[in-house]
Design an enzyme around this catalytic site. Structure first.
Site, PDB file in Angstrom:
ATOM      1  N   CYS A  48      -4.957  -9.144   1.078  1.00 48.16           N
ATOM      2  CA  CYS A  48      -5.284  -7.818   0.310  1.00 48.16           C
ATOM      3  C   CYS A  48      -6.677  -7.425   0.933  1.00 48.16           C
ATOM      4  O   CYS A  48      -7.132  -6.316   0.830  1.00 48.16           O
ATOM      5  CB  CYS A  48      -5.252  -7.821  -1.082  1.00 48.16           C
ATOM      6  SG  CYS A  48      -6.069  -9.272  -1.826  1.00 48.16           S
ATOM      7  N   GLU A  68      -5.196  -6.004  -9.820  1.00 42.38           N
ATOM      8  CA  GLU A  68      -5.558  -6.493  -8.518  1.00 42.38           C
ATOM      9  C   GLU A  68      -4.911  -5.905  -7.399  1.00 42.38           C
ATOM     10  O   GLU A  68      -3.631  -6.291  -7.157  1.00 42.38           O
ATOM     11  CB  GLU A  68      -5.564  -7.667  -8.460  1.00 42.38           C
ATOM     12  CG  GLU A  68      -6.657  -8.598  -9.470  1.00 42.38           C
ATOM     13  CD  GLU A  68      -7.981  -8.430  -9.515  1.00 42.38           C
ATOM     14  OE1 GLU A  68      -8.339  -7.915  -8.418  1.00 42.38           O
ATOM     15  OE2 GLU A  68      -8.789  -8.467 -10.565  1.00 42.38           O
TER      16      GLU A  68
END
Length: 460
Positions: free
Chosen positions: A247, A213
């Site tokens: 993010c 991720e």
């Protein structure tokens, strides 16, 4: 607990425990998830206090983006785990008839979860919940850059689980490097693309499957056919949540030149409404994680024309929410993910420019488009590859556990949340079961005319 021998001892103990088969029992997993939930609730105050110490995170942000998200993941798994864990029947093919065919979800074994610092509770415990639901043993490595949170997580895990089942290992980057030298059955990593490449390289030696991720420069497109007020409000919220250290935060804006000036005014309005005229005194704005990241972000302030903001205070690790206009796509702020409270704006006059600009940083983790033009939105969603995103909103897609969360290419491999968390920590094992009767003779030698029958009935 951080030496090579100690890590190997823990791994050996977890492999031995996994071999007993206890974690294969769905009731065992359900009990473990309930223990994790109870522990989180018991450590609620300690966790939110630690998040304040590490990131100056507002209490509401700590609850909404850290504790509530994890609790929701656990609750959803508890509600559905028995269904997820059942063998899934699938049809037999003509070549396998008669037979029973099904898919069994089995755990990988001993998995490594490496968590980052920006959401140090959520991004440690949400993957952990998925690994538990799937029946794995886990070694959890929290980020050393959020030390107060790592300390609380260590107490939480150690007081809840036996180390042969779930172990937390704290320490600096050298500890992570040491862990990556060992063989795991699955590695789940959240962090930067640079470190993600290292994780993948280390895992390749043992052919260990990985879920990465990562991040990237997530674009946010603002069409001229838009509600300026609503768009500005949702973009400012999404960008400056956790001081931009998200993010999937909008990394840069692509704004139709026809509405640029009124859109600037709308964004400034909501910056003041959310954080006041002096955001440094706002209780609702987080801080930069450490001095190194502060100094990196401070260099970006010279990358373009400051429209609003631009002030900083190294003693408080504070950078003011900043909007800047960019005319040079080669400027430093446009070379890597910003991961901070700085929002570059690039205007466009032709929609084709959008694709040329985004293609400079392909496969973003997120993409956001604001428009009332349905055809334009469809074009954007079809033509631009990205991990996930929103139409007329920001960030919200990752809060829905019915949606997969993850990237592609440089922004990641694999996805999780909800059922996808269970699946990402499970291997899908195919099983075909036949009885001893009704055995078709045509599949055995000598084949004689079998090939003619195959051509006639199967090659269609």
């Amino acid at each position: 607990m951080n030496s090579e021998n100690q890590i190997q001892t823990i791994l050996a103990a977890q492999r031995a425990f996994f071999a007993t088969g206890q974690t294969l029992n769905l009731q065992w997993r359900i009990a473990a998830l309930k223990k994790l939930k109870t522990a989180i609730l018991n450590y609620e105050t300690e966790l939110t206090t630690a998040l304040t110490q590490d990131l100056h995170k507002p209490l509401l942000e700590s609850y909404s983006s850290e504790l509530v998200l994890v609790i929701n993941e656990i609750n959803y798994a508890l509600k559905n785990l028995k269904k997820w864990g059942r063998p899934q029947k699938v049809p037999a093919s003509l070549l396998t008839f008669p037979s029973q065919n099904y898919v069994v979800k089995e755990p990988y074994g001993v998995v490594l979860v490496i968590a980052p610092w920006n959401y140090p509770v959520q991004l440690a415990l949400a993957p952990l919940a998925g690994a538990i639901a799937a029946g794995n043993c886990v070694i959890l490595k929290p980020s050393e850059l959020a030390p107060a949170t790592a300390t609380v997580l260590e107490r939480l895990i150690n007081s809840t689980f036996d180390s042969e089942y779930i172990t937390i290992i704290t320490g600096d980057a050298a500890v992570s490097q040491g862990l990556l030298e060992e063989r795991f059955d699955k590695i789940f990593f959240t962090g930067s693309p640079t470190v993600g490449r290292i994780v993948m390289e280390k895992a390749a030696r043992y052919l260990t499957p990985v879920t990465l991720e990562l991040g990237g420069k997530s674009p946010c497109i603002v069409d001229k056919n838009v509600d300026l007020e609503v768009a500005a409000k949702r973009i400012i919220w999404g960008k400056f949540f956790n001081a931009g250290q998200t993010c999937v935060a909008p990394d840069y804006l692509l704004v139709d030149q026809a509405i640029k000036k009124p859109f600037y005014a709308a964004m400034q309005k909501y910056l003041i409404k959310f954080f006041g005229t002096n955001p440094e005194t706002s209780p609702d704005l987080a801080r930069i994680i450490n001095l190194r990241h502060f100094q990196r972000l401070e260099t970006y302030l010279a990358s373009g024309k400051i429209i609003w903001g631009g002030r900083s205070n190294p003693e408080q690790l504070y950078i003011e929410p900043t909007i800047m206009e960019i005319t040079d796509l080669e400027s430093p702020v446009m070379q890597e993910e910003i991961f901070g409270p700085i929002l570059p704006v690039i205007d466009y006059t032709n929609r084709n420019e959008i694709f040329n600009i985004i293609n400079r940083h392909p496969n973003p983790l997120a993409l956001y488009v604001f428009s009332k033009d349905k055809a334009f939105v469809v074009t954007i969603l079809k033509r631009i590859p990205f991990g996930g995103g929103c139409v007329n909103d920001t960030l919200s897609h990752l809060t829905n556990h019915h949606l997969p969360f993850g990237g592609r290419g440089t922004s990641g491999i694999g996805n999780y949340h909800g059922k996808y968390s269970f699946e990402v920590f499970s291997h899908s094992k195919a099983v075909l079961k036949k009885g001893f009767s009704c055995d078709l003779p045509q599949k055995y030698p000598p084949y004689k005319e079998t090939h003619r029958l195959i051509r006639k009935f199967l090659l269609k």
